[in-house]
Enzyme design. Structure first.
Site, PDB file in Angstrom:
ATOM      1  N   HIS A 201       2.212  -1.038  -1.881  1.00  0.00           N
ATOM      2  CA  HIS A 201       2.313  -0.245  -3.109  1.00  0.00           C
ATOM      3  C   HIS A 201       1.169  -0.544  -4.081  1.00  0.00           C
ATOM      4  CE1 HIS A 201       4.170   2.433  -5.853  1.00  0.00           C
ATOM      5  NE2 HIS A 201       5.414   2.266  -5.457  1.00  0.00           N
ATOM      6  N   ASP A 205       0.699   5.047  -4.332  1.00  0.00           N
ATOM      7  CA  ASP A 205       2.035   5.272  -4.864  1.00  0.00           C
ATOM      8  C   ASP A 205       2.917   5.999  -3.852  1.00  0.00           C
ATOM      9  OD1 ASP A 205       1.398   4.052  -7.293  1.00  0.00           O
ATOM     10  OD2 ASP A 205       0.564   5.914  -8.095  1.00  0.00           O
TER      11      ASP A 205
END
Length: 228
Positions: A201, A205
């Site tokens: 992450h 995203d």
């Protein structure tokens, strides 16, 4: 005592997995794929003689081909983080998770996005055999920029694969299973599998990661695109 020491290959795998989870912000999303057209394509390739060349693509081969080509459109997942900088990698080399008697092996299909589906199938078959016979060379194991791991042959529907550093993503593949789709009020039988994408992450995203997974899904649901 019956204990198994964390040494050798088992110890190496353990250390890399712990390192991976400690150093990345890993998140997994899942997505279903309708595989009826892929199943029909594989049947047709068998009938026209691919089998005689020893290169009938497996469903894993189709997954590898789709995953590699989707990385062209979503290159952020084909990168690595070096000293706090996201560095894209121009080549697409897909690592495979192959179970052997000695543990997990990770042979690499180099330039997977440039291979025809039949050529890719021949290469993965060669690598898988070499892995199980302990004949892999160091160049066969180095340089993966992304990985595909399948547990479908063991009956798994979905799982949360762990990224193989320095990669920033890995695609897990579940089993082919019967499911129901609806045409209005009319049910019909379809064959589906579940993709499980784990990514870092820090690098991207959720929405871009889901878009990558959707691209893989679209390629598998329109598999003639994998032949071009």
């Amino acid at each position: 005592t019956g204990g198994v020491p964390l040494s050798g290959i088992r110890g190496l795998i353990a250390n890399r997995m712990v390192q991976s989870l400690q150093e990345m912000a890993q998140l997994t999303l899942t997505m279903d794929v309708d595989m009826d057209r892929a199943i029909e394509l594989r049947r047709q390739l068998t009938e026209i003689g691919a089998e005689e060349r020893g290169a009938v693509p497996t469903y894993t081969d189709m997954l590898v081909a789709a995953a590699a080509r989707a990385l062209r459109a979503h290159p952020r997942l084909n990168s690595q983080v070096v000293d706090g900088v996201i560095e894209p990698i121009p080549e697409i080399h897909v690592g495979l998770a192959v179970a052997t008697d000695r543990g997990l092996a990770g042979p690499v299909v180099r330039d997977a996005d440039t291979l025809s589906l039949v050529d890719l199938a021949a290469r993965t078959a060669e690598l898988a055999t070499a892995a199980r016979e302990n004949r892999l060379r160091l160049p066969d194991l180095e340089g993966a920029t992304f990985s595909v791991s399948s547990l479908g042959m063991f009956g798994g529907d979905m799982f949360t694969p762990i990224i193989n550093p320095p990669n920033v993503a890995i695609l897990g593949v579940g089993r082919l299973r019967d499911d129901t789709a609806w045409d209005g009020d009319t049910p019909r039988l379809v064959t589906r599998l579940t993709l499980s994408l784990t990514w870092d992450h820090r690098v991207d995203d959720g929405a871009p990661a889901a878009q990558y997974c959707r691209t893989v899904k679209e390629l598998l649901e329109q598999p003639l695109r994998l032949l071009t």
